[in-house]
Design an enzyme around this catalytic site. Structure first.
Site, short mmCIF file in Angstrom:
data_model
loop_
_atom_site.label_atom_id
_atom_site.label_comp_id
_atom_site.label_asym_id
_atom_site.label_seq_id
_atom_site.Cartn_x
_atom_site.Cartn_y
_atom_site.Cartn_z
CG HIS A 67 -1.79 -1.14 1.37
ND1 HIS A 67 -2.12 -1.69 2.59
CD2 HIS A 67 -2.42 -1.90 0.44
CE1 HIS A 67 -2.92 -2.73 2.41
NE2 HIS A 67 -3.12 -2.88 1.11
CE LYS A 77 2.06 3.99 4.92
NZ LYS A 77 1.49 2.79 4.30
CE1 TYR A 137 -0.43 2.50 8.53
CE2 TYR A 137 -0.64 0.44 9.75
CZ TYR A 137 -1.14 1.36 8.83
OH TYR A 137 -2.33 1.11 8.22
CG ASP A 175 -4.23 -5.94 0.13
OD1 ASP A 175 -4.30 -4.75 -0.29
OD2 ASP A 175 -3.87 -6.23 1.28
#
Length: 189
Positions: A67, A77, A137, A175
């Site tokens: 992603h 991130k 995250y 996904d």
């Protein structure tokens, strides 16, 4: 904290300083000041300010990713696994980068307490290696559904050496519909 450079500029492994004794352990999992002084300014040449924290829980066999968010809301991130173990991967989507299309992977676990920083311009995903895994995250921009994007985590042409059988992976419907890398047009120039 200890910064470990990877073969791909823009991806760094971070090992915290852990204090252990008979009672257990303590470590500072994040400090904006330390992050800026030890990683962001010396390695990236700019500050990175995180604005959103996310957490997921997954079971063995789950794969999430790959992603990213498109500009103007692309995200840097800082990721870590707080329970269990995952194999974490970042793929360089920056057109013109010497490592464009290359990947870097590392095991993140509650035992090694490592974190992975990935700058804007990378797709991110992971495979769960333990019975369950809790994954956290930090992102430096908010989630914007209109900028949400990805490439297929199952794309064998990327050459990712997953330590799990990807044919048995548990994926979200989203996904399973992501494009292959060869069909992908990168927004990161």
């Amino acid at each position: 904290m200890k910064i470990i450079e990877t073969p791909i500029e823009g991806i760094y492994v971070i090992e915290p300083k852990v204090f252990e004794d008979a009672r257990g352990y303590f470590f500072e999992s994040f400090s904006q000041k330390v992050f800026d002084e030890e990683l962001a300014l010396p390695y990236l040449g700019r500050k990175v300010e995180f604005v959103q924290d996310n957490e997921s829980m997954s079971s063995f066999g789950v794969m999430r990713g790959l992603h990213f968010q498109r500009p103007p809301h692309s995200q840097a991130k800082l990721v870590r696994c707080v329970r269990g173990r995952v194999f974490d991967v970042a793929v360089d989507l920056r057109v013109g980068s010497p490592s464009y299309g290359q990947w870097y992977g590392v095991e993140l676990s509650e035992q090694n307490r490592r974190q992975l920083f990935l700058d804007k311009g990378f797709a991110h995903g992971f495979a769960v290696l333990s019975q369950t895994a809790v994954f956290q995250y930090k992102c430096d921009d908010y989630y914007h559904p209109e900028c949400d994007a990805g490439i297929s985590i199952m794309d064998k042409s990327l050459g990712i050496e997953w330590p799990v059988d990807i044919e048995q992976a548990i994926l979200s419907p989203k996904d399973t519909r992501q494009p292959l890398f060869k069909d992908f047009v990168s927004p990161f120039i």
